[in-house]
Design an enzyme around this catalytic site. Structure first.
Site, PDB file in Angstrom:
ATOM      1  N   ASP A 141      -8.116   3.811   1.008  1.00  0.00           N
ATOM      2  CA  ASP A 141      -7.150   4.236   2.024  1.00  0.00           C
ATOM      3  C   ASP A 141      -7.925   4.687   3.266  1.00  0.00           C
ATOM      4  O   ASP A 141      -8.673   5.660   3.206  1.00  0.00           O
ATOM      5  CB  ASP A 141      -6.339   5.397   1.437  1.00  0.00           C
ATOM      6  CG  ASP A 141      -5.270   5.885   2.390  1.00  0.00           C
ATOM      7  OD1 ASP A 141      -5.281   5.468   3.566  1.00  0.00           O
ATOM      8  OD2 ASP A 141      -4.435   6.695   1.954  1.00  0.00           O
ATOM      9  N   ARG A 174      -3.281  -0.661   5.434  1.00  0.00           N
ATOM     10  CA  ARG A 174      -3.857  -1.756   4.652  1.00  0.00           C
ATOM     11  C   ARG A 174      -2.926  -2.951   4.494  1.00  0.00           C
ATOM     12  O   ARG A 174      -3.325  -4.093   4.731  1.00  0.00           O
ATOM     13  CB  ARG A 174      -4.264  -1.238   3.259  1.00  0.00           C
ATOM     14  CG  ARG A 174      -5.416  -0.269   3.303  1.00  0.00           C
ATOM     15  CD  ARG A 174      -5.569   0.485   1.999  1.00  0.00           C
ATOM     16  NE  ARG A 174      -4.486   1.433   1.787  1.00  0.00           N
ATOM     17  CZ  ARG A 174      -4.335   2.207   0.734  1.00  0.00           C
ATOM     18  NH1 ARG A 174      -5.211   2.112  -0.248  1.00  0.00           N
ATOM     19  NH2 ARG A 174      -3.343   3.054   0.639  1.00  0.00           N
ATOM     20  N   CYS A 184       0.870  -1.184   0.000  1.00  0.00           N
ATOM     21  CA  CYS A 184       0.000   0.000   0.000  1.00  0.00           C
ATOM     22  C   CYS A 184       0.908   1.236   0.000  1.00  0.00           C
ATOM     23  O   CYS A 184       2.084   1.137  -0.366  1.00  0.00           O
ATOM     24  CB  CYS A 184      -0.974  -0.021   1.183  1.00  0.00           C
ATOM     25  SG  CYS A 184      -0.186  -0.007   2.810  1.00  0.00           S
TER      26      CYS A 184
HETATM   27  P1  4NP Z   1      -1.795   2.806   4.059  1.00  0.00           P
HETATM   28  O1  4NP Z   1      -2.438   4.155   4.632  1.00  0.00           O
HETATM   29  O2  4NP Z   1      -1.272   3.146   2.688  1.00  0.00           O
HETATM   30  O3  4NP Z   1      -2.943   1.869   4.012  1.00  0.00           O
HETATM   31  O4  4NP Z   1      -0.714   2.399   5.043  1.00  0.00           O
HETATM   32  C1  4NP Z   1      -1.732   5.354   4.729  1.00  0.00           C
HETATM   33  C2  4NP Z   1      -0.911   5.568   5.811  1.00  0.00           C
HETATM   34  C3  4NP Z   1      -0.234   6.767   5.935  1.00  0.00           C
HETATM   35  C4  4NP Z   1      -0.385   7.749   4.966  1.00  0.00           C
HETATM   36  C5  4NP Z   1      -1.210   7.523   3.871  1.00  0.00           C
HETATM   37  C6  4NP Z   1      -1.873   6.324   3.751  1.00  0.00           C
HETATM   38  N1  4NP Z   1       0.286   8.980   5.104  1.00  0.00           N
HETATM   39  O5  4NP Z   1       0.058   9.883   4.269  1.00  0.00           O
HETATM   40  O6  4NP Z   1       1.070   9.166   6.048  1.00  0.00           O
END
Ligand code: 4NP
Length: 148
Positions: free
Chosen positions: A122, A15, A9
């Protein structure tokens, strides 16, 4: 030889840690290795988001020992299949691929099941999104585990 599967991800804190924990719980760890990574570098070395840890625990899984790492082009050689959680990460991974042998390893997780939802949303900015994300990932991982 183990089948090696990488879940990817953006942050590797919401995720893909869930996808790693869920799929690993459904397969024989002697035969299948599951890991996860993020295309971004925001949270390297950190444990998963507390909301992912909580929804995993509610569903009987423990993901708190995982640590965030960034996707590396070396992962194309280390893994047999690379699952992206959404189109944006799919495209980011494909952009790093070197040739057709690497491109064909990259899939979208939600393509493993029939249905209208083709991306795992997300949940980072949405406290209520984690239960839905868990269920989407769980259904796709069930389909993968059944095929393995
Ligand atoms: P992930 O979610 O891609 O599912 O781990 C996110 C976690 C952090 C961030 C964006 C999406 N961020 O911008 O810090």
């Amino acid at each position: 030889m183990k089948t090696k599967i990488l879940m990817v991800c953006l942050g590797n804190i919401c995720r893909s840690p869930l996808a790693e924990g869920i799929l690993q719980s459904k397969v024989d760890s002697e035969k299948v290795l599951v890991d996860s990574a993020g295309t971004g570098n925001y949270h390297i070395g950190k444990p998963p988001d507390p909301r992912s840890i909580a929804v995993a625990r509610k569903n009987g899984l423990h993901i708190e020992k995982q640590r965030c790492r960034q996707f590396s082009p070396n992962d194309f050689q280390k893994f047999d299949v690379i699952y992206a959680m959404d189109n944006s990460n799919f495209n980011a991974i494909i952009d790093m691929a070197n040739g057709q042998d690497e491109i064909v390893k990259v899939k979208r997780l939600m393509d493993e099941i029939d249905g209208p939802i083709k991306e795992v949303p997300d949940p980072y900015w949405d406290d209520d999104g984690f239960e839905k994300v868990f269920r989407l990932i769980d259904s796709a991982c069930q389909a993968i585990a059944t095929k393995l």
